[in-house]
Design a protein around this motif. Structure first.
Motif, PDB file in Angstrom:
ATOM      1  N   LEU A 119       0.838  -1.206   0.000  1.00  0.00           N
ATOM      2  CA  LEU A 119       0.000   0.000   0.000  1.00  0.00           C
ATOM      3  C   LEU A 119       0.872   1.255   0.000  1.00  0.00           C
ATOM      4  O   LEU A 119       0.581   2.235  -0.686  1.00  0.00           O
ATOM      5  CB  LEU A 119      -0.919   0.001   1.220  1.00  0.00           C
ATOM      6  CG  LEU A 119      -2.105  -0.965   1.214  1.00  0.00           C
ATOM      7  CD1 LEU A 119      -2.879  -0.846   2.518  1.00  0.00           C
ATOM      8  CD2 LEU A 119      -3.024  -0.694   0.031  1.00  0.00           C
ATOM      9  N   GLY A 120       1.944   1.239   0.802  1.00  0.00           N
ATOM     10  CA  GLY A 120       2.874   2.361   0.815  1.00  0.00           C
ATOM     11  C   GLY A 120       3.510   2.566  -0.543  1.00  0.00           C
ATOM     12  O   GLY A 120       3.653   3.708  -1.013  1.00  0.00           O
ATOM     13  N   PHE A 121       3.874   1.473  -1.198  1.00  0.00           N
ATOM     14  CA  PHE A 121       4.456   1.544  -2.542  1.00  0.00           C
ATOM     15  C   PHE A 121       3.490   2.217  -3.511  1.00  0.00           C
ATOM     16  O   PHE A 121       3.882   3.107  -4.291  1.00  0.00           O
ATOM     17  CB  PHE A 121       4.792   0.138  -3.026  1.00  0.00           C
ATOM     18  CG  PHE A 121       5.340   0.075  -4.422  1.00  0.00           C
ATOM     19  CD1 PHE A 121       6.695   0.241  -4.660  1.00  0.00           C
ATOM     20  CD2 PHE A 121       4.503  -0.148  -5.504  1.00  0.00           C
ATOM     21  CE1 PHE A 121       7.199   0.185  -5.946  1.00  0.00           C
ATOM     22  CE2 PHE A 121       4.992  -0.206  -6.798  1.00  0.00           C
ATOM     23  CZ  PHE A 121       6.347  -0.041  -7.023  1.00  0.00           C
ATOM     24  N   VAL A 149       6.512   3.682   0.585  1.00  0.00           N
ATOM     25  CA  VAL A 149       6.306   4.990  -0.045  1.00  0.00           C
ATOM     26  C   VAL A 149       7.597   5.475  -0.706  1.00  0.00           C
ATOM     27  O   VAL A 149       7.594   5.941  -1.856  1.00  0.00           O
ATOM     28  CB  VAL A 149       5.821   6.023   0.992  1.00  0.00           C
ATOM     29  CG1 VAL A 149       5.772   7.420   0.361  1.00  0.00           C
ATOM     30  CG2 VAL A 149       4.446   5.656   1.518  1.00  0.00           C
ATOM     31  N   MET A 150       8.701   5.362   0.019  1.00  0.00           N
ATOM     32  CA  MET A 150       9.987   5.834  -0.500  1.00  0.00           C
ATOM     33  C   MET A 150      10.388   5.092  -1.773  1.00  0.00           C
ATOM     34  O   MET A 150      10.827   5.698  -2.758  1.00  0.00           O
ATOM     35  CB  MET A 150      11.072   5.659   0.563  1.00  0.00           C
ATOM     36  CG  MET A 150      10.850   6.461   1.840  1.00  0.00           C
ATOM     37  SD  MET A 150      10.986   8.242   1.593  1.00  0.00           S
ATOM     38  CE  MET A 150      12.745   8.405   1.314  1.00  0.00           C
ATOM     39  N   ILE A 151      10.226   3.776  -1.756  1.00  0.00           N
ATOM     40  CA  ILE A 151      10.609   2.965  -2.919  1.00  0.00           C
ATOM     41  C   ILE A 151       9.689   3.256  -4.099  1.00  0.00           C
ATOM     42  O   ILE A 151      10.138   3.414  -5.239  1.00  0.00           O
ATOM     43  CB  ILE A 151      10.578   1.469  -2.558  1.00  0.00           C
ATOM     44  CG1 ILE A 151      11.675   1.160  -1.531  1.00  0.00           C
ATOM     45  CG2 ILE A 151      10.765   0.604  -3.801  1.00  0.00           C
ATOM     46  CD1 ILE A 151      11.557  -0.217  -0.910  1.00  0.00           C
ATOM     47  N   GLY A 152       8.374   3.329  -3.833  1.00  0.00           N
ATOM     48  CA  GLY A 152       7.432   3.619  -4.906  1.00  0.00           C
ATOM     49  C   GLY A 152       7.693   4.970  -5.542  1.00  0.00           C
ATOM     50  O   GLY A 152       7.665   5.115  -6.767  1.00  0.00           O
ATOM     51  N   PHE A 153       7.948   5.977  -4.713  1.00  0.00           N
ATOM     52  CA  PHE A 153       8.236   7.323  -5.230  1.00  0.00           C
ATOM     53  C   PHE A 153       9.496   7.303  -6.088  1.00  0.00           C
ATOM     54  O   PHE A 153       9.526   7.880  -7.183  1.00  0.00           O
ATOM     55  CB  PHE A 153       8.419   8.298  -4.064  1.00  0.00           C
ATOM     56  CG  PHE A 153       8.601   9.734  -4.482  1.00  0.00           C
ATOM     57  CD1 PHE A 153       7.522  10.610  -4.496  1.00  0.00           C
ATOM     58  CD2 PHE A 153       9.839  10.214  -4.887  1.00  0.00           C
ATOM     59  CE1 PHE A 153       7.677  11.926  -4.890  1.00  0.00           C
ATOM     60  CE2 PHE A 153      10.016  11.529  -5.276  1.00  0.00           C
ATOM     61  CZ  PHE A 153       8.929  12.388  -5.284  1.00  0.00           C
TER      62      PHE A 153
END
Length: 270
Positions: A47-49, A255-259
């Motif tokens: 979900l964060g990704f 989130v960091m990896i997805g961004f």
């Protein structure tokens, strides 16, 4: 891949790209044939990704070219960007309050929107479908911008956006089908419900491309509108859900990896 897309009309390009993103949703939903449950840490990371991809896409693929285009067309860039961004958020807010749905991880008593007797499964699908409206719209607007000859837009950039949206659709498909399977639904039915949440993307994609091709002056606003709608989804649902199981470190790194992946895709290809 670029040469392949260049053979088609803009609306067809948008349709093909969003059929791909829908297909990735179905691929994520197909995990239900192999798993009945999913580790919460993995789920929160996914979900964060998805949130990270949408945040990066909102700026690099939508707001940034929208600002450049507004300036090229003689508009006030910050006013167009602000109006479009807030308009997209307001649109999703209205839709959110108008359609009955239920977020992942909540009980039937915590459903949102108008009162309804619809089953939990339908409400879950409706919630993810709301996510996919701005995603499909963003892809369609991106291809429409290329067809309109906007200097700051490129076919590679539009394709990169579609790839990024597709990547984050994978966990969303799984996020619908696997919980439904865990609640006792058959694998095939859970899969059908999961992939159905992505059906709206091709529709929104074609409509987005048609809109900007018909009214070129609307394009800067439309780009920022799609960004605002996507950020609304991230802030209102994805990040809160990713943080709800006390796995904040996993969600944050997702989130960091997805961004980062979406940023690299957009900058390197676009």
């Amino acid at each position: 891949m670029i040469e392949f897309f260049e053979r088609f009309q803009p609306t067809t390009q948008a349709l093909l790209a969003t059929l791909f993103t829908w297909g990735v949703t179905a691929l994520g939903s197909s995990l239900v044939f192999f798993f009945k449950t999913i580790n919460k840490k993995v789920f929160d990371t996914m979900l964060g990704f998805a949130a990270g991809v949408m945040i990066a896409a909102s700026f690099w693929s939508l707001i940034s070219p929208g600002l450049d285009l507004a300036e090229e067309m003689g508009f006030n860039p910050w006013m167009i960007a602000a109006a479009g961004f807030m308009g997209g958020g307001l649109f999703l807010f209205i839709v959110d309050k108008s359609l009955p749905h239920m977020h992942l991880g909540l009980t039937p008593k915590e459903k949102e929107g108008p009162k309804t007797s619809l089953q939990r499964s339908i409400l879950l699908v409706l919630a993810i479908t709301l996510h996919n409206i701005p995603e499909g719209l963003a892809v369609g607007v991106a291809f429409g911008a290329v067809a309109a000859g906007i200097e700051s837009s490129s076919m590679a950039g539009a394709i990169a956006l579609a790839i990024g949206i597709g990547l984050q659709n994978f966990p969303e498909g799984a996020a619908v089908s696997i919980p439904l399977r865990r609640e006792g639904m058959s694998r095939s039915k859970a899969f059908l419900y999961g992939q159905a949440s992505g059906i709206v993307e091709p529709i929104a994609g074609v409509l987005g491309a048609l809109l900007v091709l018909s009214i070129r002056s609307l394009l800067p606003f439309a780009l920022c509108f799609a960004a605002g709608a996507m950020i609304y989804v991230v802030a209102e649902e994805l990040i809160p859900e990713a943080q709800s199981n006390n796995n904040s470190d996993y969600a944050t790194w997702g989130v960091m990896i997805g961004f980062t992946i979406m940023m690299v895709l957009d900058v390197a290809l676009g």
